[in-house]
Every structure is written in C-alpha cells, then in structure tokens.
Design an enzyme around this catalytic site. Structure first.
Site, PDB file in Angstrom:
ATOM      1  N   THR A  56      -1.403  13.068   4.638  1.00 26.47           N
ATOM      2  CA  THR A  56      -1.061  12.212   3.502  1.00 26.47           C
ATOM      3  C   THR A  56      -1.953  12.613   2.330  1.00 26.47           C
ATOM      4  O   THR A  56      -2.876  13.427   2.484  1.00 26.47           O
ATOM      5  CB  THR A  56      -1.294  10.724   3.830  1.00 26.47           C
ATOM      6  OG1 THR A  56      -2.702  10.515   4.055  1.00 26.47           O
ATOM      7  CG2 THR A  56      -0.520  10.299   5.071  1.00 26.47           C
ATOM      8  N   SER A  65       3.350   8.952   2.621  1.00 23.70           N
ATOM      9  CA  SER A  65       2.487   7.910   3.172  1.00 23.70           C
ATOM     10  C   SER A  65       3.086   7.322   4.444  1.00 23.70           C
ATOM     11  O   SER A  65       4.308   7.280   4.628  1.00 23.70           O
ATOM     12  CB  SER A  65       2.250   6.799   2.139  1.00 23.70           C
ATOM     13  OG  SER A  65       3.450   6.115   1.851  1.00 23.70           O
ATOM     14  N   ILE A  66       2.210   6.867   5.335  1.00 18.95           N
ATOM     15  CA  ILE A  66       2.662   6.215   6.564  1.00 18.95           C
ATOM     16  C   ILE A  66       3.478   4.977   6.216  1.00 18.95           C
ATOM     17  O   ILE A  66       4.476   4.667   6.878  1.00 18.95           O
ATOM     18  CB  ILE A  66       1.458   5.864   7.454  1.00 18.95           C
ATOM     19  CG1 ILE A  66       0.779   7.150   7.950  1.00 18.95           C
ATOM     20  CG2 ILE A  66       1.893   5.014   8.640  1.00 18.95           C
ATOM     21  CD1 ILE A  66      -0.505   6.916   8.730  1.00 18.95           C
ATOM     22  N   TYR A 112      -7.326   3.923  12.936  1.00 19.21           N
ATOM     23  CA  TYR A 112      -7.496   5.311  13.393  1.00 19.21           C
ATOM     24  C   TYR A 112      -8.611   5.329  14.435  1.00 19.21           C
ATOM     25  O   TYR A 112      -9.510   4.478  14.426  1.00 19.21           O
ATOM     26  CB  TYR A 112      -7.831   6.222  12.202  1.00 19.21           C
ATOM     27  CG  TYR A 112      -8.186   7.634  12.601  1.00 19.21           C
ATOM     28  CD1 TYR A 112      -7.279   8.418  13.320  1.00 19.21           C
ATOM     29  CD2 TYR A 112      -9.430   8.178  12.301  1.00 19.21           C
ATOM     30  CE1 TYR A 112      -7.613   9.704  13.713  1.00 19.21           C
ATOM     31  CE2 TYR A 112      -9.766   9.464  12.681  1.00 19.21           C
ATOM     32  CZ  TYR A 112      -8.849  10.221  13.397  1.00 19.21           C
ATOM     33  OH  TYR A 112      -9.179  11.487  13.789  1.00 19.21           O
ATOM     34  N   GLN A 154      -0.644  -0.455  -6.141  1.00 18.59           N
ATOM     35  CA  GLN A 154      -1.970  -0.770  -6.654  1.00 18.59           C
ATOM     36  C   GLN A 154      -1.966  -1.282  -8.090  1.00 18.59           C
ATOM     37  O   GLN A 154      -2.670  -2.240  -8.417  1.00 18.59           O
ATOM     38  CB  GLN A 154      -2.868   0.459  -6.547  1.00 18.59           C
ATOM     39  CG  GLN A 154      -4.309   0.210  -6.962  1.00 18.59           C
ATOM     40  CD  GLN A 154      -5.163   1.450  -6.826  1.00 18.59           C
ATOM     41  OE1 GLN A 154      -4.680   2.515  -6.482  1.00 18.59           O
ATOM     42  NE2 GLN A 154      -6.450   1.317  -7.103  1.00 18.59           N
ATOM     43  N   GLY A 160       0.781  -1.225   0.000  1.00 20.33           N
ATOM     44  CA  GLY A 160       0.000   0.000   0.000  1.00 20.33           C
ATOM     45  C   GLY A 160       0.812   1.273   0.000  1.00 20.33           C
ATOM     46  O   GLY A 160       0.277   2.348   0.230  1.00 20.33           O
ATOM     47  N   LYS A 180     -12.855   0.780   9.723  1.00 20.52           N
ATOM     48  CA  LYS A 180     -11.713   0.634  10.630  1.00 20.52           C
ATOM     49  C   LYS A 180     -12.090  -0.190  11.865  1.00 20.52           C
ATOM     50  O   LYS A 180     -11.257  -0.937  12.401  1.00 20.52           O
ATOM     51  CB  LYS A 180     -11.184   2.007  11.044  1.00 20.52           C
ATOM     52  CG  LYS A 180     -10.485   2.773   9.919  1.00 20.52           C
ATOM     53  CD  LYS A 180      -9.238   2.062   9.436  1.00 20.52           C
ATOM     54  CE  LYS A 180      -8.450   2.941   8.468  1.00 20.52           C
ATOM     55  NZ  LYS A 180      -7.235   2.263   7.946  1.00 20.52           N
ATOM     56  N   TYR A 191     -15.715  11.504   9.048  1.00 22.96           N
ATOM     57  CA  TYR A 191     -15.013  10.230   8.818  1.00 22.96           C
ATOM     58  C   TYR A 191     -16.005   9.153   8.392  1.00 22.96           C
ATOM     59  O   TYR A 191     -15.664   8.237   7.651  1.00 22.96           O
ATOM     60  CB  TYR A 191     -14.252   9.830  10.075  1.00 22.96           C
ATOM     61  CG  TYR A 191     -13.130   8.854   9.835  1.00 22.96           C
ATOM     62  CD1 TYR A 191     -12.082   9.161   8.969  1.00 22.96           C
ATOM     63  CD2 TYR A 191     -13.107   7.617  10.473  1.00 22.96           C
ATOM     64  CE1 TYR A 191     -11.051   8.271   8.742  1.00 22.96           C
ATOM     65  CE2 TYR A 191     -12.072   6.719  10.260  1.00 22.96           C
ATOM     66  CZ  TYR A 191     -11.051   7.046   9.401  1.00 22.96           C
ATOM     67  OH  TYR A 191     -10.024   6.153   9.186  1.00 22.96           O
TER      68      TYR A 191
END
Length: 260
Positions: free
Chosen positions: A194, A19-20, A146, A40, A13, A163, A156
């Site tokens: 991000t 990006s994290i 998260y 991707q 990913g 999540k 959200y």
C-alpha cells in the site's frame, strides 16, 4: 442476494485503490451492503468520491481523528443521512516515516510514541465512543492490525506497540459492548503493498520473508482480506468477538517453514 443486504457500514480511512480499506469496501458492496466513507480531509475528498463512485455511495465525509470535536461533527453529519447503522471499519494508522527505521530505542521519542498511539489505536476507541448510540443491535466493528503487535519485525518499531494497544482495545471494547450485542474484532494480515507500507525501511524484504515462511504460496490480497471482513461484519459471525483473525497464509504460526 448478498448476505449484507440491508446493512449499512462506515469505512473510515480509505485512501487509494491499493488500500486494504478499498478491498474491504469492494467485498462489502458485492454483498449488497450500503456504504459510507470517511477520508482524512477536504484535500483528498474529491479523489475519494471518484474512487468509490462505482459503489453508489452518496456519503463521503472528512474527519481529523486527532480532534474530538471533529469526531463529534462527523457523526452529527452522518446522522443527517443515517440515523442508525450496522458497523464500521477502522482502517487508520499513522507513524511519521523517520520512526520506521533503525534501532527501536535509539529512534523512539515521546512525540513519536504519542502520535502513533493516538492515531493508530485511540482513534478506534474515540470513533466508537462517539457513535455508540447510532449503532443498531448486532452491529459489528472491525479494525486492522499486523503481526508486529506480537513479534519483533525489523523497522516496524513503535508501530508494533501501537498495534498491540489496538488489539488490547478490541478486547476491552468487546467486553464493554457485549451487553449491547455489538461485536468488536480485528484482522491481522500479511504485509500488503500500500502507499503507507513503503514508509517502512526494507518493506519488500519483510514481505518476501513472510511469503517464504507462509504455508500457502499465494500472495494475500486486499480482496482476500475484504472477504474475511465481510464475514466478520455479517450475522454469519455472531459468535465471534474480541478476536484477532489472521489472514496471512499461516505465517503467524510458522517457524522456519522455508527450510528444505
């Protein structure tokens, strides 16, 4: 010598330097891990290869995680290079932009619900199911969550449900894989800037609120998250599984901490 020397991890990913997943990859590399990457599609593969070039990886594969045949092919291709490996980082989440806005009930649709859960939650299970036989003893699996999974965060919306599903899957997979000495955990971080985060309406306000109510007054970075990820993927954390570890400067346990 790095505490991950000799271990191999697949980062799934990664999308950009912000990006994290990139912060996690840098930390793993600094601890001498051998890394493979999954993006991707072929459209961004060239960009990702250039991005991870300093980490000396020869593995940059593509996978559409909404397709089981693609997932199966991913690990067939990986098996040409790695017969076995020591874990993976699942850094995939998706929800169409129109659902990150307004009233939850007004905006939600069956289609939005399904795609958010399929990509953000089921993909972790599907990937692990497909590579289970390739995982070494004492492997470690990690995903990213998260606080919107546990609390209502404005805008959200359906991603909070996805999540929550992802965190539940961490617990159930930890139960399934424990007998194989494979651990499964999640990191729940502060809001990070991000490319994906800017889909969320008023993201900067959400981020500023988190900062104001956190105990520690420094911004959480992807490198901070990466260091915790390195610990969770290493043998230093052999007693930790089925857990969600918060890297958010204490925000998840604060209440009106910014009132003077």
């Amino acid at each position: 010598m790095g505490f991950l020397k000799g271990k191999k991890f697949l980062i799934i990913g990664i999308s950009s330097v912000r990006s994290i997943a990139f912060g996690i990859a840098k930390s793993l590399y600094n601890q001498k891990a051998e890394l493979g990457f999954v993006c991707q599609n072929e459209k961004i593969r060239k960009k990702i290869k250039k991005l991870v070039e300093p980490m000396k990886s020869c593995i940059v594969l593509c996978c559409d995680v909404s397709n089981d045949k693609n997932i199966k092919k991913l690990f067939i291709d990986l098996g040409q290079v790695w017969k076995k490996f020591d874990g993976l980082v699942h850094a995939i989440a998706y929800c169409p932009k129109q659902y990150f806005n307004g009233d939850f009930i007004d905006n939600i649709t069956r289609e939005g619900f399904n795609i958010s859960h399929e990509i953000s939650s089921y993909s972790f299970i599907g990937l692990v199911k497909a590579c289970r036989t390739m995982l070494n003893n004492f492997s470690s699996l990690l995903t990213l969550s998260y606080l919107g999974s546990q609390r209502v965060v404005p805008n959200y919306n359906v991603m909070g449900l996805a999540k929550a599903s992802l965190e539940a899957s961490v617990r159930y997979m930890a139960s399934s894989l424990g007998k194989e000495n494979i651990r499964v955990n999640a990191i729940s971080s502060s809001p990070i800037k991000t490319i994906s985060s800017y889909k969320i309406t008023n993201f900067n306000k959400i981020r500023n609120c988190s900062y104001a109510s956190s105990f520690l007054k420094n911004s959480v970075t992807s490198e901070n998250i990466g260091n915790v990820a390195s610990f969770l993927l290493s043998d230093l954390s052999l007693g930790i599984t089925g857990s969600v570890i918060y890297v958010d400067n204490g925000f998840n346990v604060s209440s009106m901490n910014n009132i003077q």
